[in-house]
Enzyme design. Structure first.
Site, mmCIF file in Angstrom:
data_model
loop_
_atom_site.group_PDB
_atom_site.id
_atom_site.type_symbol
_atom_site.label_atom_id
_atom_site.label_comp_id
_atom_site.label_asym_id
_atom_site.label_seq_id
_atom_site.Cartn_x
_atom_site.Cartn_y
_atom_site.Cartn_z
ATOM 1 N N LYS A 1 4.180 1.900 10.486
ATOM 2 C CA LYS A 1 4.231 3.237 9.880
ATOM 3 C C LYS A 1 3.709 4.295 10.842
ATOM 4 O O LYS A 1 4.251 5.392 10.939
ATOM 5 C CB LYS A 1 3.369 3.259 8.612
ATOM 6 C CG LYS A 1 3.972 2.454 7.488
ATOM 7 C CD LYS A 1 2.923 2.084 6.447
ATOM 8 C CE LYS A 1 3.460 0.990 5.543
ATOM 9 N NZ LYS A 1 2.404 0.226 4.893
ATOM 10 N N ARG B 1 5.742 -13.027 9.166
ATOM 11 C CA ARG B 1 6.297 -11.673 9.062
ATOM 12 C C ARG B 1 7.701 -11.649 9.651
ATOM 13 O O ARG B 1 8.004 -12.413 10.556
ATOM 14 C CB ARG B 1 5.432 -10.690 9.860
ATOM 15 C CG ARG B 1 4.167 -10.292 9.187
ATOM 16 C CD ARG B 1 3.352 -9.394 10.108
ATOM 17 N NE ARG B 1 3.684 -7.999 9.944
ATOM 18 C CZ ARG B 1 3.106 -7.202 9.049
ATOM 19 N NH1 ARG B 1 2.199 -7.671 8.218
ATOM 20 N NH2 ARG B 1 3.438 -5.931 8.979
ATOM 21 N N GLU C 1 0.867 -1.173 0.000
ATOM 22 C CA GLU C 1 0.000 0.000 0.000
ATOM 23 C C GLU C 1 0.911 1.232 0.000
ATOM 24 O O GLU C 1 1.811 1.323 0.842
ATOM 25 C CB GLU C 1 -0.878 0.002 1.251
ATOM 26 C CG GLU C 1 -1.844 1.151 1.208
ATOM 27 C CD GLU C 1 -2.733 1.280 2.438
ATOM 28 O OE1 GLU C 1 -2.733 0.387 3.301
ATOM 29 O OE2 GLU C 1 -3.419 2.320 2.500
HETATM 30 P P1 ATP Z 1 2.946 -2.402 7.873
HETATM 31 O O1 ATP Z 1 1.743 -2.709 8.695
HETATM 32 O O2 ATP Z 1 4.238 -2.758 8.490
HETATM 33 O O3 ATP Z 1 2.937 -1.045 7.300
HETATM 34 P P2 ATP Z 1 1.607 -3.662 5.734
HETATM 35 O O4 ATP Z 1 1.253 -5.087 5.778
HETATM 36 O O5 ATP Z 1 0.527 -2.671 5.929
HETATM 37 O O6 ATP Z 1 2.846 -3.398 6.654
HETATM 38 P P3 ATP Z 1 1.742 -3.531 2.934
HETATM 39 O O7 ATP Z 1 2.186 -2.362 2.146
HETATM 40 O O8 ATP Z 1 0.316 -3.846 2.923
HETATM 41 O O9 ATP Z 1 2.260 -3.284 4.382
HETATM 42 O O10 ATP Z 1 2.595 -4.827 2.596
HETATM 43 C C1 ATP Z 1 2.921 -5.271 1.300
HETATM 44 C C2 ATP Z 1 3.298 -6.724 1.364
HETATM 45 O O11 ATP Z 1 4.399 -6.899 2.241
HETATM 46 C C3 ATP Z 1 2.175 -7.585 1.924
HETATM 47 O O12 ATP Z 1 2.109 -8.765 1.168
HETATM 48 C C4 ATP Z 1 2.596 -7.861 3.328
HETATM 49 O O13 ATP Z 1 2.096 -9.092 3.735
HETATM 50 C C5 ATP Z 1 4.124 -7.857 3.224
HETATM 51 N N1 ATP Z 1 4.729 -7.480 4.493
HETATM 52 C C6 ATP Z 1 4.459 -6.383 5.237
HETATM 53 N N2 ATP Z 1 5.176 -6.370 6.357
HETATM 54 C C7 ATP Z 1 5.938 -7.500 6.360
HETATM 55 C C8 ATP Z 1 6.889 -8.059 7.267
HETATM 56 N N3 ATP Z 1 7.199 -7.467 8.407
HETATM 57 N N4 ATP Z 1 7.471 -9.230 6.926
HETATM 58 C C9 ATP Z 1 7.179 -9.829 5.765
HETATM 59 N N5 ATP Z 1 6.299 -9.361 4.877
HETATM 60 C C10 ATP Z 1 5.665 -8.201 5.156
HETATM 61 MG MG MG Z 2 -1.253 -3.276 4.615
#
Ligand code: ATP
Ligand code: MG
Length: 753
Positions: free
Chosen positions: A452, A442, A217
C-alpha cells in the site's frame, strides 16, 4: 441501485423529470431496470406529472409477474418452437430467447428470473451441452490436459455442467482444499484448550461448525493477494459447511478510513462472497480493555515507560546481543493497574507509557519478548472517534477477536508463523477459547507490487492516476480495467493453498481472463486507428444490413445487424503501402475479405494528405465477375450517420505493464528503486477510434466486448454517459472511454494495439 443508475446517467437539462423518476423509485412505482429505462424514455418526450396514468402504463407500474407466470410464459414460447429447438439444440437458443424477450406477458418480468427460468427449461429439454453443441470442446479438453490436473478436471466438469456459455465458472472452490496440509487440519472441537470447560462452551455456541474470518485492515484497497486470502477463508468455511466473517482489523486509527471499509466489503461481494457477519476489532475495544486489566491482575502484563529505542535494546538490539528486562517489569500489580488506568484517562502523553505483556525474554522466539499490548495514540478513530486514547496492538487484538468470534481455523499468511506462539500464549493467559492458527503462503504477481505504501508513492509521484489505475493490481483497479471476478477467482483457485509464498507470472492471470472473456464477451467490430475506405463502385445511397453473430459458432449469444455502406473505416494496421508475399491484408492492388460479407474489396488507389499520411483508400467491392479469394477477413465499421454508425470513441486506453522488470522491488536488478522502473509509456491513449453502433446500444456498466481481432475492452469509469446518449446514441456530451482489458493472444508484443 436504481437511484444510483438514475443519478449517474441523467443530466439536469436533459432529463427535466429526474426528480419525478427518483420519487417514483423511492415510492416503489419504478422497481426494476427495465422500468427505469422505460421511464427515462417516457420523460424525454412527455411531462409525467401531467400524464401520470400514461407514465404508469408506459413503465408497467404496479405490474407484478409472478414466478409461476414467468414459468408458464417461458414454457409457452419454448413449446411453440420445440421441434426446431430440439433439432438445433443450443445453437437455436438465441432465437428462442429473442422471442421470450418480446413476449408481452413477460414485458415487466424480472429479466434475471426470466433468464434463469429459460436456462432451466432449456436444460431440462436438451440435457447438458455435449460435443453436438461445441465441436471445439473436444479439442479444448485435449489442450487442457497439459494444465495442472485439478484445473483440467474442473474445466471439463464446468463444460459438462454449464448449459449456458455466458456463465463462465472458475475451478470449484472446494478443490482448493482437497490436497496438502490444509486438507488435514483439525476438525472443529478437536483443538485443545487450557481448561476443558472452555471447549464445552465453544461447542455450545458453535454446535461444532467451522468458523473462519477474513481480517483486512481498512487502510487501503484489497489487492490480488487478498483475493487468495478471501478464497481461502470463505472457501475453507464453505467446503466444511461453515461460515466466514468479515472482520475489519481496525486498531490503527491513523491509517484507517471509512472509504476503505466500504470498498473492502464491496470487493468481497464483487468476488462473489457474502460475509456471515460484518465485524470490527473496534467493536471489542471494551472487552479487550477488560481482558488487559485481567491480564495485568494476573501479573502477566505491566505498564512500561521505556522508549522504543530502549525496548529494542532490551530485545538484544540490532546485533542480537544479550536480552534483559527493564525495571518496570517487576513493579507491583496494583501499580501497573493504576498506571494503565491513567493511560486510559489520557494522563500520559503518547510514547510515555505502554502496556506490555509479561511473556518470556529467554524464549528463542522474538514474539515472546514482552510484546506491547496497548499504546497511547491521540487520534480519532473512524468508528469510536475520541472515546479512546489507548489502542490495542495487532498482537494483542487479533487472537482475542478470533477467540470472541469462536473462530475454529484462524488462517493467515506466513509472516505470522512466529506469532502463533504469542497468539496461543495470550489466549491461555486470560483463559479464553483458543482457535488454531494455520499459515499459508502469500501470493504475489510479477511486474507489479502490492504494498500500500508503495502504491501511494506511485500515486503521489503522478506515475499512476490513483489506487484504482488499471495498471496496478488492487482489486478496484482490476475491476475498473474490466477483469471479470470469475477470472480472478479461477487464477487463485488454480494455484491452490500453497504454504510457500509465490510470485506468479502475471501471464497466468491474463490467460484466465482471456478464457473467461472468450466465453462471456460478445464480439463487435471497431478500428482503433481508423482509415477511411471508399468503395468507388457502390452508389452513395448503398445500404445493406448485415447480420453478424455476437460469437461465431455459438448461437446462444444471438446476433446483431450493422449497416454496410459505400464509405467504411478499417484499422490502419490492416493496410500496408508496401506489399509482401507473406502479407494477407489490404495493400495497393490487393484484396482482403470483410467480416460478414460475401465479397472482398480490392484497393485501387491510395489518396494521401500533403504530409504523406493516408487520407483515404479507394477500393472496389468485388461483387461482380470473377472474385479474388481472400486469405484474411478484416473488421470494418460503416459510415452511416443516419443509423448512428460509427460510434466515436473519445479514448481507447491500452495498458502495458507498469514496470519493466518482473520484480521492481528487487534491488539487485533495479538498483535505483521501484520508482525508476516505471515504464512511462505503459499507458497508450488512442483518440478517434470508431466502433459499430452496437457499442452505444449496450454501453451498460461492466459490459465487456471483444473488438474483433483487437482485444477485449470495457467502458472506463471516466466515461460520461447521459440519459440522452443512451436514448439517442452518441449525444454530444457523452464521452466514451474504453479500456483494453487484455489482448486476444498471449504474446502482447505481436499485438498491434
Ligand atoms: P499488505 O501489506 O499487502 O497491505 P496486509 O497483510 O497488511 O497486506 P491485511 O489487510 O492485514 O493486509 O490482510 C488481510 C488478510 O489478507 C490477512 O489475513 C493477510 O494475511 C491476507 N493477505 C494479505 N496480503 C496477502 C497476499 N499477498 N497473499 C495472500 N494473503 C494475503
Ligand atoms: Mg496487515
Amino acid at each position: 441501485m436504481l437511484l444510483y443508475t438514475l443519478g449517474t446517467t441523467v443530466t439536469k437539462d436533459k432529463t427535466p423529470h429526474a426528480e419525478y423518476i427518483a420519487q417514483a423509485i423511492a415510492s416503489g412505482r419504478i422497481a426494476s431496470t427495465e422500468q427505469l429505462t422505460a421511464a427515462t424514455k417516457f420523460c424525454i418526450k412527455n411531462d409525467p406529472p401531467a400524464n401520470e396514468q400514461a407514465f404508469d402504463e408506459a413503465c408497467g407500474v404496479g405490474v407484478v409477474v409472478s414466478d409461476d407466470e414467468i414459468s408458464a410464459s417461458v414454457k409457452d414460447v419454448i413449446d411453440s418452437v420445440k421441434a426446431s429447438l430440439v433439432k438445433e439444440r443450443y445453437r437455436g437458443q438465441g432465437k428462442v430467447l429473442g422471442l421470450i424477450k418480446k413476449a408481452p406477458a413477460l414485458r415487466w418480468a424480472d429479466s434475471g428470473k426470466v433468464k434463469n427460468e429459460f436456462d432451466a427449461q432449456v436444460l431440462a429439454l436438451l440435457g447438458p451441452k455435449d460435443e453436438r453443441d461445441d465441436p471445439a470442446a473436444a479439442k479444448k479438453a485435449a489442450a487442457a490436459t497439459n494444465k495442472p490436473a485439478a484445473a483440467a478436471k474442473s474445466n471439463a466438469g464446468a463444460a459438462a455442467k454449464a448449459p449456458e456459455a455466458k456463465k463462465w465458472e472458475p475451478a470449484s472452490l472446494e478443490a482448493m482444499f482437497a490436497d496438502g496440509e490444509i486438507s488435514r487440519l483439525h476438525k472443529a472441537g478437536e483443538n485443545p484448550q487450557i481448561k476443558p470447560e472452555i471447549m464445552e462452551e465453544h461447542l455450545r455456541a458453535t454446535r461444532g461448525m467451522v468458523i473462519t474470518r477474513f481480517p483486512p485492515e481498512p487502510n487501503g484497497y484489497l489487492h490480488i493477494g487478498h483475493a487468495k486470502a478471501i478464497n481461502v477463508n470463505f472457501g475453507y468455511a464453505k467446503t466444511h459447511g461453515g461460515v466466514c466473517n468479515l472482520r475489519y482489523d481496525d486498531t490503527n486509527p491513523e491509517a484507517e478510513e471509512q472509504k476503505y471499509v466500504d470498498s473492502i466489503l464491496d470487493t468481497v461481494r464483487w468476488l462473489g462472497f457474502e460475509p456471515h457477519k460484518i465485524l470490527y476489532s473496534s467493536d471489542y475495544f471494551q472487552e479487550l480493555f477488560d481482558l488487559a486489566v485481567e491480564l495485568t491482575s494476573r501479573g502477566l502484563a505491566y505498564v512500561c515507560h521505556c522508549t522504543g529505542e530502549q525496548i529494542r535494546e532490551q530485545r538484544g538490539g540490532e546485533d542480537k546481543g544479550p536480552r534483559f528486562s527493564c525495571e518496570h517489569r517487576d513493579r507491583p500489580i496494583a501499580e501497573s493497574l493504576a498506571e494503565f488506568q491513567k493511560m486510559k484517562e489520557g494522563r500520559y502523553a503518547a510514547n510515555e507509557a505502554t502496556l506490555r505483556m509479561k511473556m518470556d525474554m529467554e524464549d528463542g522466539n522474538p514474539q515472546m519478548w514482552d510484546l506491547i499490548a496497548y499504546r497511547i495514540l491521540y487520534s480519532s478513530h473512524h468508528r469510536t472517534g475520541t472515546e479512546w486514547c489507548i489502542y490495542p496492538t495487532y498482537d494483542y487484538t487479533h487472537c482475542l477477536c478470533d477467540s470472541f468470534e469462536n473462530i475454529t481455523h484462524s488462517l493467515c499468511t506466513r509472516e505470522f508463523t512466529l506469532s502463533r506462539q504469542s497468539y496461543y500464549w495470550l489466549c491461555d493467559a486470560v483463559e479464553v477459547y483458543k482457535p488454531v492458527q494455520w499459515e499459508y503462503g502469500r501470493l504475489n504477481v510479477t511486474n507489479t507490487l502490492l504494498s500500500k505504501r508503495k502504491l501511494l508513492k506511485l500515486r503521489d509521484e503522478g506515475l499512476i492516476s490513483d489506487l484504482d489505475d488499471p495498471r496496478v493490481y488492487t482489486i478496484p483497479a482490476l475491476r475498473r480495467r474490466g477483469v471479470p471476478p470469475q477470472a480472478i477467482n479461477a487464477f487463485v483457485r488454480e494455484l491452490g493453498v500453497t504454504t510457500t509464498s509465490a510470485t506468479i507470472d502475471v501471464g497466468r492471470l491474463e490467460n484466465h481472463i482471456r478464457s473467461c472473456l472468450d466465453e462471456i464477451a460478445p464480439r463487435i467490430m471497431a478500428a482503433i486507428s481508423p482509415v477511411r475506405v471508399v468503395l468507388s463502385n457502390l452508389p452513395e445511397s448503398h445500404l445493406e444490413m448485415i447480420e453478424l453473430p455476437y460469437k461465431p459458432r455459438d448461437e446462444s449469444f444471438g446476433s446483431h445487424t450493422v449497416p454496410f455502406t459505400r464509405v467504411l473505416y478499417i484499422d490502419a494496421s490492416d493496410f500496408r503501402d508496401v506489399d509482401s508475399a507473406d502479407y494477407y491484408r489490404l495493400a495497393p492492388n490487393k484484396s482482403v475479405g470483410l467480416q460478414g460479407l460475401s465479397h472482398p474489396i480490392t484497393c485501387t488507389e491510395v489518396r494521401k494528405n500533403a504530409d504523406g499520411s493516408i487520407a483515404e483508400l479507394v477500393c472496389r467491392y468485388e461483387n461482380e465477375g470473377k472474385q479474388p479469394k481472400p486469405k484474411t477477413f478484416i473488421q470494418w465499421v460503416a459510415d452511416c450517420p443516419q443509423l448512428g454508425s460509427p460510434v466515436r470513441l473519445d479514448e481507447v486506453r491500452i495498458y502495458n505493464p507498469l514496470f519493466n522488470h518482473s520484480n521492481p522491488e528487487d534491488k539487485s536488478t533495479v538498483p535505483e528503486g521501484f520508482l525508476s522502473d516505471v515504464d512511462r509509456n505503459s499507458l497508450q491513449v488512442y483518440k478517434g477510434a470508431v466502433a459499430e453502433k452496437d457499442l452505444a446500444e449496450n454501453h451498460v456498466e461492466n459490459i465487456r466486448f471483444q473488438f474483433m481481432r483487437i482485444g477485449y475492452f470495457t467502458l472506463d469509469k471516466d466515461s460520461v454517459l447521459t440519459a440522452e446518449s443512451i436514448a439517442n446514441d452518441n449525444a454530444s456530451e457523452a464521452k466514451i472511454i474504453m479500456n483494453r482489458i487484455v489482448t486476444l493472444k498471449e504474446d502482447s508484443k505481436k499485438q498491434s494495439a
